[in-house]
Design a protein around this motif. Structure first.
Motif, PDB file in Angstrom:
ATOM      1  N   GLU A  35       5.872  -0.107   7.173  1.00  0.00           N
ATOM      2  CA  GLU A  35       7.066   0.011   6.332  1.00  0.00           C
ATOM      3  C   GLU A  35       8.324   0.129   7.197  1.00  0.00           C
ATOM      4  O   GLU A  35       9.367  -0.480   6.909  1.00  0.00           O
ATOM      5  CB  GLU A  35       6.947   1.226   5.411  1.00  0.00           C
ATOM      6  N   LEU A  36       8.249   0.909   8.270  1.00  0.00           N
ATOM      7  CA  LEU A  36       9.394   1.065   9.170  1.00  0.00           C
ATOM      8  C   LEU A  36       9.682  -0.225   9.923  1.00  0.00           C
ATOM      9  O   LEU A  36      10.842  -0.579  10.158  1.00  0.00           O
ATOM     10  CB  LEU A  36       9.131   2.212  10.157  1.00  0.00           C
ATOM     11  N   GLN A  37       8.629  -0.943  10.298  1.00  0.00           N
ATOM     12  CA  GLN A  37       8.819  -2.239  10.940  1.00  0.00           C
ATOM     13  C   GLN A  37       9.552  -3.188  10.027  1.00  0.00           C
ATOM     14  O   GLN A  37      10.458  -3.916  10.452  1.00  0.00           O
ATOM     15  CB  GLN A  37       7.455  -2.798  11.339  1.00  0.00           C
ATOM     16  N   ARG A  38       9.212  -3.161   8.731  1.00  0.00           N
ATOM     17  CA  ARG A  38       9.870  -4.028   7.750  1.00  0.00           C
ATOM     18  C   ARG A  38      11.351  -3.707   7.644  1.00  0.00           C
ATOM     19  O   ARG A  38      12.172  -4.577   7.338  1.00  0.00           O
ATOM     20  CB  ARG A  38       9.191  -3.854   6.394  1.00  0.00           C
ATOM     21  N   ARG A  39      11.706  -2.446   7.902  1.00  0.00           N
ATOM     22  CA  ARG A  39      13.111  -2.014   7.825  1.00  0.00           C
ATOM     23  C   ARG A  39      13.858  -2.218   9.143  1.00  0.00           C
ATOM     24  O   ARG A  39      15.005  -1.810   9.289  1.00  0.00           O
ATOM     25  CB  ARG A  39      13.169  -0.539   7.437  1.00  0.00           C
ATOM     26  N   GLY A  40      13.196  -2.826  10.119  1.00  0.00           N
ATOM     27  CA  GLY A  40      13.852  -3.142  11.379  1.00  0.00           C
ATOM     28  C   GLY A  40      13.925  -1.992  12.357  1.00  0.00           C
ATOM     29  O   GLY A  40      14.744  -2.021  13.278  1.00  0.00           O
ATOM     30  N   ARG A  41      13.055  -0.975  12.209  1.00  0.00           N
ATOM     31  CA  ARG A  41      13.137   0.199  13.081  1.00  0.00           C
ATOM     32  C   ARG A  41      12.129   0.181  14.226  1.00  0.00           C
ATOM     33  O   ARG A  41      12.095   1.113  15.033  1.00  0.00           O
ATOM     34  CB  ARG A  41      12.927   1.480  12.254  1.00  0.00           C
ATOM     35  N   ALA A  42      11.298  -0.855  14.323  1.00  0.00           N
ATOM     36  CA  ALA A  42      10.232  -0.878  15.325  1.00  0.00           C
ATOM     37  C   ALA A  42      10.535  -1.846  16.462  1.00  0.00           C
ATOM     38  O   ALA A  42      10.880  -3.008  16.218  1.00  0.00           O
ATOM     39  CB  ALA A  42       8.901  -1.239  14.676  1.00  0.00           C
ATOM     40  N   ARG A  43      10.410  -1.367  17.692  1.00  0.00           N
ATOM     41  CA  ARG A  43      10.452  -2.256  18.859  1.00  0.00           C
ATOM     42  C   ARG A  43       9.087  -2.922  19.040  1.00  0.00           C
ATOM     43  O   ARG A  43       8.999  -4.112  19.336  1.00  0.00           O
ATOM     44  CB  ARG A  43      10.802  -1.463  20.120  1.00  0.00           C
ATOM     45  N   THR A  44       8.052  -2.112  18.931  1.00  0.00           N
ATOM     46  CA  THR A  44       6.680  -2.609  18.841  1.00  0.00           C
ATOM     47  C   THR A  44       5.975  -1.765  17.794  1.00  0.00           C
ATOM     48  O   THR A  44       6.437  -0.680  17.436  1.00  0.00           O
ATOM     49  CB  THR A  44       5.920  -2.487  20.180  1.00  0.00           C
ATOM     50  N   LEU A  45       4.835  -2.262  17.314  1.00  0.00           N
ATOM     51  CA  LEU A  45       4.068  -1.525  16.312  1.00  0.00           C
ATOM     52  C   LEU A  45       2.599  -1.528  16.717  1.00  0.00           C
ATOM     53  O   LEU A  45       2.024  -2.585  16.993  1.00  0.00           O
ATOM     54  CB  LEU A  45       4.235  -2.167  14.942  1.00  0.00           C
ATOM     55  N   THR A  46       2.011  -0.343  16.759  1.00  0.00           N
ATOM     56  CA  THR A  46       0.576  -0.207  16.988  1.00  0.00           C
ATOM     57  C   THR A  46      -0.034   0.489  15.777  1.00  0.00           C
ATOM     58  O   THR A  46       0.296   1.644  15.494  1.00  0.00           O
ATOM     59  CB  THR A  46       0.282   0.614  18.260  1.00  0.00           C
ATOM     60  N   GLY A  47      -0.886  -0.215  15.044  1.00  0.00           N
ATOM     61  CA  GLY A  47      -1.565   0.352  13.892  1.00  0.00           C
ATOM     62  C   GLY A  47      -3.013   0.646  14.235  1.00  0.00           C
ATOM     63  O   GLY A  47      -3.782  -0.272  14.520  1.00  0.00           O
ATOM     64  N   ILE A  48      -3.369   1.937  14.265  1.00  0.00           N
ATOM     65  CA  ILE A  48      -4.743   2.354  14.571  1.00  0.00           C
ATOM     66  C   ILE A  48      -5.451   2.627  13.246  1.00  0.00           C
ATOM     67  O   ILE A  48      -5.113   3.569  12.533  1.00  0.00           O
ATOM     68  CB  ILE A  48      -4.749   3.618  15.449  1.00  0.00           C
ATOM     69  N   ALA A  49      -6.423   1.775  12.903  1.00  0.00           N
ATOM     70  CA  ALA A  49      -7.108   1.876  11.609  1.00  0.00           C
ATOM     71  C   ALA A  49      -6.097   2.077  10.482  1.00  0.00           C
ATOM     72  O   ALA A  49      -6.192   3.037   9.713  1.00  0.00           O
ATOM     73  CB  ALA A  49      -8.129   3.010  11.628  1.00  0.00           C
ATOM     74  N   PRO A  50      -5.110   1.187  10.351  1.00  0.00           N
ATOM     75  CA  PRO A  50      -4.052   1.403   9.360  1.00  0.00           C
ATOM     76  C   PRO A  50      -4.554   1.281   7.928  1.00  0.00           C
ATOM     77  O   PRO A  50      -5.437   0.472   7.624  1.00  0.00           O
ATOM     78  CB  PRO A  50      -3.044   0.298   9.688  1.00  0.00           C
TER      79      PRO A  50
ATOM     80  N   ALA B 109       2.859 -11.238   7.423  1.00  0.00           N
ATOM     81  CA  ALA B 109       3.099 -12.393   8.274  1.00  0.00           C
ATOM     82  C   ALA B 109       4.542 -12.475   8.738  1.00  0.00           C
ATOM     83  O   ALA B 109       4.869 -13.246   9.633  1.00  0.00           O
ATOM     84  CB  ALA B 109       2.710 -13.684   7.550  1.00  0.00           C
ATOM     85  N   GLU B 110       5.427 -11.677   8.135  1.00  0.00           N
ATOM     86  CA  GLU B 110       6.831 -11.696   8.517  1.00  0.00           C
ATOM     87  C   GLU B 110       7.156 -10.626   9.562  1.00  0.00           C
ATOM     88  O   GLU B 110       8.321 -10.325   9.802  1.00  0.00           O
ATOM     89  CB  GLU B 110       7.714 -11.500   7.283  1.00  0.00           C
ATOM     90  N   ALA B 111       6.138 -10.042  10.166  1.00  0.00           N
ATOM     91  CA  ALA B 111       6.363  -9.020  11.192  1.00  0.00           C
ATOM     92  C   ALA B 111       7.273  -9.571  12.284  1.00  0.00           C
ATOM     93  O   ALA B 111       7.034 -10.654  12.823  1.00  0.00           O
ATOM     94  CB  ALA B 111       5.035  -8.565  11.779  1.00  0.00           C
ATOM     95  N   GLN B 112       8.319  -8.826  12.590  1.00  0.00           N
ATOM     96  CA  GLN B 112       9.347  -9.308  13.510  1.00  0.00           C
ATOM     97  C   GLN B 112       9.274  -8.666  14.888  1.00  0.00           C
ATOM     98  O   GLN B 112      10.147  -8.883  15.710  1.00  0.00           O
ATOM     99  CB  GLN B 112      10.734  -9.051  12.902  1.00  0.00           C
ATOM    100  N   CYS B 113       8.248  -7.874  15.143  1.00  0.00           N
ATOM    101  CA  CYS B 113       8.132  -7.246  16.465  1.00  0.00           C
ATOM    102  C   CYS B 113       6.696  -7.400  16.947  1.00  0.00           C
ATOM    103  O   CYS B 113       5.781  -7.665  16.162  1.00  0.00           O
ATOM    104  CB  CYS B 113       8.525  -5.771  16.390  1.00  0.00           C
ATOM    105  N   PRO B 114       6.477  -7.255  18.253  1.00  0.00           N
ATOM    106  CA  PRO B 114       5.108  -7.334  18.773  1.00  0.00           C
ATOM    107  C   PRO B 114       4.217  -6.307  18.079  1.00  0.00           C
ATOM    108  O   PRO B 114       4.577  -5.142  17.954  1.00  0.00           O
ATOM    109  CB  PRO B 114       5.287  -7.017  20.263  1.00  0.00           C
ATOM    110  N   THR B 115       3.053  -6.750  17.631  1.00  0.00           N
ATOM    111  CA  THR B 115       2.184  -5.915  16.814  1.00  0.00           C
ATOM    112  C   THR B 115       0.789  -5.836  17.422  1.00  0.00           C
ATOM    113  O   THR B 115       0.250  -6.832  17.920  1.00  0.00           O
ATOM    114  CB  THR B 115       2.089  -6.479  15.381  1.00  0.00           C
ATOM    115  N   HIS B 116       0.226  -4.644  17.352  1.00  0.00           N
ATOM    116  CA  HIS B 116      -1.104  -4.366  17.917  1.00  0.00           C
ATOM    117  C   HIS B 116      -1.949  -3.718  16.833  1.00  0.00           C
ATOM    118  O   HIS B 116      -1.631  -2.637  16.351  1.00  0.00           O
ATOM    119  CB  HIS B 116      -0.941  -3.426  19.123  1.00  0.00           C
ATOM    120  N   LEU B 117      -3.028  -4.375  16.430  1.00  0.00           N
ATOM    121  CA  LEU B 117      -3.958  -3.847  15.444  1.00  0.00           C
ATOM    122  C   LEU B 117      -5.173  -3.294  16.173  1.00  0.00           C
ATOM    123  O   LEU B 117      -5.842  -4.021  16.917  1.00  0.00           O
ATOM    124  CB  LEU B 117      -4.386  -4.950  14.470  1.00  0.00           C
TER     125      LEU B 117
END
Length: 310
Positions: free
Chosen positions: A124-139, A230-238
């Motif tokens: 949700e924060l990534q969608r609002r433009g607050r994430a430089r990168t995102l790591t989701g652990i068992a999101p 699919a619109e994630a705008q920052c490097p993402t790690h699942l």
């Protein structure tokens, strides 16, 4: 419920850590010093946040040698030590609270790491433009409004309602019961022996101070999960936890693997349960730092690896 100051340590680029449903900042206390680069021999590296007065805040550069990251781990509204939430919480309200905290720190953006519910809020924060990168652990949140997976996970937590009421009534006294460690490990770790006595104390304390238990469950029945991945705008790690019994792979990860951008890094973390910070803090810290290091400024001199190992 007493409001608790966040864990806040280190210097360098900002990293925000978001905890799972029913837990608190406690889940990160073994991981934070490792990410921030604190000396394990330093007494201040042993975080004790069960007592609000003992919460550690050493973000001041003069407090220790400069590191690579400034790490901030708050407790979300409705959870043990967090601010009081509205009658029925949802992930949007949790994200609103995190944005207020980021603004107060002067962080326009941060590297955001979230586990389970914390991973949903991170997206949700990534969608609002607050994430430089995102790591989701068992999101969590890997479903649409009417996906059976959503009703399955809500059903799991509702099935645990009698256990929650029993724990609420007897609190720390349940630690004396022989089956407590087994029941506690099932939604958290791969095996009962992975949870220490101190871990169990923290877990019981969090579970018995969590009005969000019923607030979020009710609201989640009425709302969709994560959309527009699919619109994630920052490097993402699942990060997929291979022995996750709460959101088991592949049923609860398919939404992410199908809809996240092809550039997403996917790590399979073997032999750990849904909240791996309890049983494998070093591995969790390493996978966070290895990924964030790729995109932190200044960039590392060595080339990034193509994929992270479990």
């Amino acid at each position: 419920m007493t409001e608790r100051a966040p864990i806040h340590v280190g210097t360098g680029e900002p990293i925000l850590l978001l905890h799972p449903f029913m837990m608190s900042q406690n889940v990160w206390k073994k991981v934070v010093p490792l990410i921030a680069g604190m000396d394990p021999a330093d007494p201040s590296a042993a975080l004790d946040v069960a007592d609000p007065s003992a919460s550690l805040d050493v973000a001041d550069p003069s407090a220790r040698a400069a590191g690579r990251y400034e790490v901030y781990a708050p407790t979300m509204p409705g959870h043990n030590g967090g601010v009081k939430g509205h009658r029925f919480l949802d992930t949007a309200e949790l994200a609103d609270d995190m944005e207020r905290r980021l603004d107060a720190l002067g962080w326009d953006t941060a590297h955001i790491v979230g586990n389970s519910l914390g991973g949903w809020v991170a997206f949700e924060l990534q969608r609002r433009g607050r994430a430089r990168t995102l790591t989701g652990i068992a999101p969590a949140g890997g479903w649409s409004r009417y996906t059976p997976a959503k009703f399955e996970i809500v059903g799991k937590f509702l099935a645990g309602f009698p256990v929650w009421l029993f724990t609420l009534a007897f609190r720390q006294q349940v630690l004396k019961l022989p089956f407590t460690r087994y029941l506690a490990h099932f939604p958290i770790s791969a095996s009962p022996d992975r949870l220490s006595d101190d871990d169990l104390v923290d877990i019981i304390d969090d579970v018995t101070h969590c009005p969000a238990y019923y607030q979020l469950l009710v609201k989640s029945l009425l709302t969709p999960g994560l959309l527009e991945l699919a619109e994630a705008q920052c490097p993402t790690h699942l990060v997929i936890c291979e022995k996750d019994r709460v959101l088991p792979h592949p049923r609860f990860t398919r939404h992410f693997t199908q809809h996240l951008p092809e550039s997403t890094t996917i790590t399979h973390l073997d032999d750990v349960g849904h909240i791996p910070m309890f049983e494998a803090p070093q591995r969790v810290a390493d996978l966070i730092v290895d990924f964030v290091d790729r995109y932190a400024s200044p960039a590392r001199e060595d080339p990034p690896r193509e994929a992270l190992g479990g």
